[in-house]
Design an enzyme around this catalytic site. Structure first.
Site, PDB file in Angstrom:
ATOM      1  N   LYS A 156      43.638  12.795 -67.519  1.00  0.00           N
ATOM      2  CA  LYS A 156      42.737  12.774 -66.372  1.00  0.00           C
ATOM      3  C   LYS A 156      42.484  11.151 -66.461  1.00  0.00           C
ATOM      4  O   LYS A 156      42.511  10.583 -65.241  1.00  0.00           O
ATOM      5  CB  LYS A 156      41.369  13.543 -66.816  1.00  0.00           C
ATOM      6  CG  LYS A 156      40.483  13.493 -65.730  1.00  0.00           C
ATOM      7  CD  LYS A 156      39.204  14.296 -65.718  1.00  0.00           C
ATOM      8  CE  LYS A 156      38.201  13.849 -64.980  1.00  0.00           C
ATOM      9  NZ  LYS A 156      36.943  14.752 -65.031  1.00  0.00           N
ATOM     10  N   GLU A 158      45.708   9.015 -77.727  1.00  0.00           N
ATOM     11  CA  GLU A 158      47.089   9.748 -78.265  1.00  0.00           C
ATOM     12  C   GLU A 158      48.116   9.969 -77.337  1.00  0.00           C
ATOM     13  O   GLU A 158      49.093   9.786 -77.576  1.00  0.00           O
ATOM     14  CB  GLU A 158      46.519  11.388 -78.655  1.00  0.00           C
ATOM     15  CG  GLU A 158      45.387  11.286 -79.717  1.00  0.00           C
ATOM     16  CD  GLU A 158      44.024  11.027 -79.352  1.00  0.00           C
ATOM     17  OE1 GLU A 158      43.576  10.537 -78.467  1.00  0.00           O
ATOM     18  OE2 GLU A 158      43.193  11.600 -80.155  1.00  0.00           O
ATOM     19  N   GLY A 169      38.199  17.826 -67.602  1.00  0.00           N
ATOM     20  CA  GLY A 169      39.496  18.259 -68.199  1.00  0.00           C
ATOM     21  C   GLY A 169      39.791  19.573 -68.445  1.00  0.00           C
ATOM     22  O   GLY A 169      40.603  20.126 -68.380  1.00  0.00           O
ATOM     23  N   ARG A 170      38.798  20.022 -69.231  1.00  0.00           N
ATOM     24  CA  ARG A 170      38.927  21.652 -69.902  1.00  0.00           C
ATOM     25  C   ARG A 170      38.580  22.635 -68.710  1.00  0.00           C
ATOM     26  O   ARG A 170      39.046  23.682 -68.900  1.00  0.00           O
ATOM     27  CB  ARG A 170      38.073  21.670 -71.023  1.00  0.00           C
ATOM     28  CG  ARG A 170      36.641  21.623 -70.558  1.00  0.00           C
ATOM     29  CD  ARG A 170      35.543  21.475 -71.909  1.00  0.00           C
ATOM     30  NE  ARG A 170      34.288  21.163 -71.384  1.00  0.00           N
ATOM     31  CZ  ARG A 170      33.808  19.966 -71.345  1.00  0.00           C
ATOM     32  NH1 ARG A 170      34.418  18.989 -71.502  1.00  0.00           N
ATOM     33  NH2 ARG A 170      32.505  19.954 -70.916  1.00  0.00           N
ATOM     34  N   GLU A 178      33.344  22.417 -76.298  1.00  0.00           N
ATOM     35  CA  GLU A 178      33.345  21.467 -75.766  1.00  0.00           C
ATOM     36  C   GLU A 178      31.993  21.125 -74.585  1.00  0.00           C
ATOM     37  O   GLU A 178      31.476  20.308 -74.267  1.00  0.00           O
ATOM     38  CB  GLU A 178      34.231  20.405 -75.063  1.00  0.00           C
ATOM     39  CG  GLU A 178      34.362  19.226 -74.773  1.00  0.00           C
ATOM     40  CD  GLU A 178      35.917  18.365 -74.791  1.00  0.00           C
ATOM     41  OE1 GLU A 178      36.355  18.144 -75.641  1.00  0.00           O
ATOM     42  OE2 GLU A 178      36.201  18.411 -73.722  1.00  0.00           O
ATOM     43  N   HIS A 206      44.870  41.314 -91.311  1.00  0.00           N
ATOM     44  CA  HIS A 206      45.417  41.476 -92.582  1.00  0.00           C
ATOM     45  C   HIS A 206      44.953  39.759 -93.084  1.00  0.00           C
ATOM     46  O   HIS A 206      45.507  39.548 -94.062  1.00  0.00           O
ATOM     47  CB  HIS A 206      46.974  41.389 -92.696  1.00  0.00           C
ATOM     48  CG  HIS A 206      47.247  42.693 -92.171  1.00  0.00           C
ATOM     49  ND1 HIS A 206      47.421  43.963 -92.880  1.00  0.00           N
ATOM     50  CD2 HIS A 206      47.638  43.374 -90.864  1.00  0.00           C
ATOM     51  CE1 HIS A 206      47.971  45.131 -92.144  1.00  0.00           C
ATOM     52  NE2 HIS A 206      47.955  44.543 -91.063  1.00  0.00           N
ATOM     53  N   LYS A 244      35.580   8.463 -81.355  1.00  0.00           N
ATOM     54  CA  LYS A 244      36.516   7.486 -80.737  1.00  0.00           C
ATOM     55  C   LYS A 244      36.428   6.123 -80.928  1.00  0.00           C
ATOM     56  O   LYS A 244      37.419   5.388 -81.170  1.00  0.00           O
ATOM     57  CB  LYS A 244      36.708   7.837 -79.047  1.00  0.00           C
ATOM     58  CG  LYS A 244      37.543   9.222 -78.668  1.00  0.00           C
ATOM     59  CD  LYS A 244      37.699   9.191 -77.342  1.00  0.00           C
ATOM     60  CE  LYS A 244      37.775  10.607 -76.703  1.00  0.00           C
ATOM     61  NZ  LYS A 244      37.774  10.609 -75.190  1.00  0.00           N
TER      62      LYS A 244
HETATM   63  O1  F6P Z   1      38.252  13.663 -76.180  1.00  0.00           O
HETATM   64  C1  F6P Z   1      37.902  14.852 -75.353  1.00  0.00           C
HETATM   65  C2  F6P Z   1      38.666  14.751 -73.966  1.00  0.00           C
HETATM   66  O2  F6P Z   1      38.116  13.639 -73.197  1.00  0.00           O
HETATM   67  C3  F6P Z   1      38.563  16.211 -73.252  1.00  0.00           C
HETATM   68  O3  F6P Z   1      37.413  16.558 -72.624  1.00  0.00           O
HETATM   69  C4  F6P Z   1      39.781  15.834 -72.381  1.00  0.00           C
HETATM   70  O4  F6P Z   1      40.087  17.203 -71.986  1.00  0.00           O
HETATM   71  C5  F6P Z   1      40.608  15.230 -73.368  1.00  0.00           C
HETATM   72  O5  F6P Z   1      39.995  14.202 -74.173  1.00  0.00           O
HETATM   73  C6  F6P Z   1      41.931  14.432 -72.763  1.00  0.00           C
HETATM   74  O6  F6P Z   1      41.374  13.589 -71.621  1.00  0.00           O
HETATM   75  P1  F6P Z   1      42.204  12.853 -70.720  1.00  0.00           P
HETATM   76  O7  F6P Z   1      42.850  13.873 -69.672  1.00  0.00           O
HETATM   77  O8  F6P Z   1      41.680  11.742 -69.865  1.00  0.00           O
HETATM   78  O9  F6P Z   1      43.570  12.237 -71.467  1.00  0.00           O
END
Ligand code: F6P
Length: 552
Positions: free
Chosen positions: A204, A210, A265-266, A351, A382, A514
């Site tokens: 987003k 990452e 995002g979620r 979240e 199990h 972060k």
């Molecule tokens: O660190 C949490 C978060 O901001 C989530 O809310 C989001 O879905 C995810 O990181 C990834 O963010 P982006 O889509 O901006 O890479």
């Protein structure tokens, strides 16, 4: 929470807390009918909960007093209810199949124009990939899609593509890379051929560490094999709200699929973030997913409160969380294709509801989001079901299953469903001490147990029961049903957020870790001893630096 209704619920809780569901079922043969409801092919049986008619009536009063219905209208109509970020919350517009225009508060224009444009762009792109019109730099057809993203930009597509595997297009494989641990991308790329791999970078913000690290490594891997920068545009597309960052990264704006800041995002799988899904199962199936979610949106807006599935699920969550003090909630799909659903719902719910400040900026009164966890049945039986049956903690659970198997094989599905039905019954009924003693005495009679052992064993064989569960039973796990199930959980979260008075659409809590990580990252780049943190962090970092020197 509204103090007056909470007081009534508290008084009611004290009256009913010790009632056993076994007795509630014995005393009311219509209990299932009263405490179940459905939408199309989705049946919710919530009769195995520690509730009476009065509980539900009071919880519905709580919903009303908490303004759930007004806030629901505000959400669907584009009001900026994500007040801490000044944004509307309109993931429902991404799956609005009604033709109804939708506007963001204070912003002229129908957002549906953009939604439809991006859906059309996705459709054209998917068709081009599937037909072979869009190919790699050597003219090879794409065989593998690598989706790079994390959190809300990964968990949804990962979960849905797994859930809809039976609908996958022949000849296309999908892979997900999320972790900054290089193992994730290295292991994924090992088996791939650059000529026939399409990368979809989903972020987003397009600033997530990452995702950018993985996207850069994917690009480097690709260029090592291809050597031609011009080829990148044929193999890399992006999904984002941030066009500047996408182009700065080196992906052409023409290869970008847009979404908007009014989609969290979620909550984002319903638009461009769903591109990996649409590529994998086809745009027609993706649109069925949207249609199912839209069905649930209409149900959530229109169904009577006592028949309203997401509303009831949210209220039950509040009941266990705030009155019984239960802390975790298990999601237990009896369907292997739903094995990533607990992970997806964990982010969606935790979240969203993991907040301790109200919308007014005050500390919340009482507990908020529960810890969401789980895994597929029957595996869990199990592993952790022992605790569910006899542990000291009570864990409300959602059991989810489909009547029709996607892989009918012998009696597997009957066995799976037998366990699905039996587990909720066992959790509810339990086994009394007397029943346990009788069973042991039968063993004594058969000569398989010494009579003096009965007293020692009886306590271990007793099950308290009275452990709540919802059974969510669908006809078939098809795209439309899956869409409805996911929207059901989104609205459950919304209901809980309203009642707790929190903002389920921000996530400030992820920021501190972060920013500290980026500071530590800079400190890790050289060999100097650090002392800028607490003694534990300093010692850990310095220990790592020492080990690194030794390893060099
Ligand atoms: O660190 C949490 C978060 O901001 C989530 O809310 C989001 O879905 C995810 O990181 C990834 O963010 P982006 O889509 O901006 O890479």
């Amino acid at each position: 929470m509204r103090a007056d209704v909470v007081e009534k619920l508290q008084a009611h809780y004290e009256k009913v807390a010790d009632l056993h569901m076994r007795d509630l079922f014995e005393g009311d043969e219509n209990r299932f009918t009263e405490f179940s409801c459905s939408l199309g092919d989705i049946l919710l049986d919530y009769s195995k909960n520690r509730v009476t008619s009065e509980t539900i009536a009071l919880l519905l009063e709580l919903a009303e007093e908490s303004g759930v219905y007004e806030k629901r209208a505000e959400m669907f109509s584009g009001r900026r209810i994500n007040s801490t970020e000044g944004r509307a919350v309109l993931h429902t517009a991404l799956r609005n199949r009604s033709g109804r225009p939708v506007e963001v508060e204070g912003q002229a224009g129908d957002v549906m124009d953009g939604v439809d444009r991006v859906l059309a762009q996705m459709g054209t792109f998917c068709d081009a990939v599937h037909s072979g019109e869009r190919r790699g730099y050597t003219d090879a057809e794409f065989t593998d899609i690598v989706s790079i993203g994390i959190g809300g930009s990964a968990l949804g597509p990962l979960m849905v593509t797994e859930a809809l595997k039976p609908y996958a297009r022949a000849g296309l494989r999908i892979h997900f890379v999320s972790n900054v641990d290089a193992t994730d991308i290295v292991e994924t790329l090992k088996e791939l051929d650059a000529e026939s791999t399409l990368f979809v970078v989903v972020s987003k913000t397009f600033t997530t560490e990452e995702t950018l690290a993985n996207a850069l490594s994917a690009r480097a891997w690709f260029l090592e094999r291809v050597g031609d920068v011009e080829a990148v545009e044929k193999h890399f597309v992006a999904v984002s709200v941030n066009e500047d960052a996408v182009t700065e990264f080196g992906i052409d704006a023409g290869n970008m699929f847009e979404f908007w800041d009014w989609v969290g995002g979620r909550y984002s799988i319903w638009g461009a973030v769903g591109l990996p899904i649409a590529l994998y199962v086809g745009m027609d199936n993706f649109e069925s997913l949207l249609a199912g979610a839209h069905d649930m949106d209409l149900h959530f807006q229109q169904a009577e409160p006592g028949e309203n599935i997401p509303l009831l699920l949210g209220l039950l969550g509040v009941w266990y969380n705030n009155f019984f003090g239960m802390e975790t909630h298990a999601v237990l799909p009896y369907d292997q294709y739903l094995r990533f659903l607990p992970d997806y719902l964990q982010q969606l719910d935790m979240e969203s509801c993991g907040k301790s400040v109200t919308l007014a900026g005050e500390p919340v009164d009482g507990a908020t989001g529960m810890i969401i966890w789980g895994g597929p049945g029957t595996d869990g039986q199990h592993a952790y079901f022992q605790l569910l049956h006899q542990g000291t903690r009570i864990v409300p659970a959602d059991f989810i299953a489909a009547a029709e198997s996607q892989n009918p094989l012998g009696e597997h599905h009957l066995k799976l469903l037998a366990n699905f039905f039996a587990q909720t019954e066992a959790l509810m009924l339990g086994k009394t001490r007397e029943e346990a003693r009788e069973e042991l005495l039968v063993e004594v009679e058969r000569g398989r147990l010494a009579s003096q052992d009965v007293a020692d064993l009886v306590g271990h064989k007793e099950f308290p029961g009275n452990r709540p569960s919802n059974s969510i039973f669908v006809r078939r796990l098809d795209p439309r049903t899956l869409g409805a199930l996911l929207a059901m959980y989104e609205h459950k979260v919304f209901v809980q957020g309203c009642i707790w008075g929190i903002n389920p659409y921000d996530q400030w809590g992820v920021e501190l870790g972060k920013s500290l990580a980026s500071r530590v990252f800079e400190e890790l780049r050289d060999e100097s001893t650090i002392n800028s943190h607490d003694s534990s962090t300093n010692a850990l970092v310095n220990h790592y630096k020492k080990l690194r020197r030794e390893l060099d």
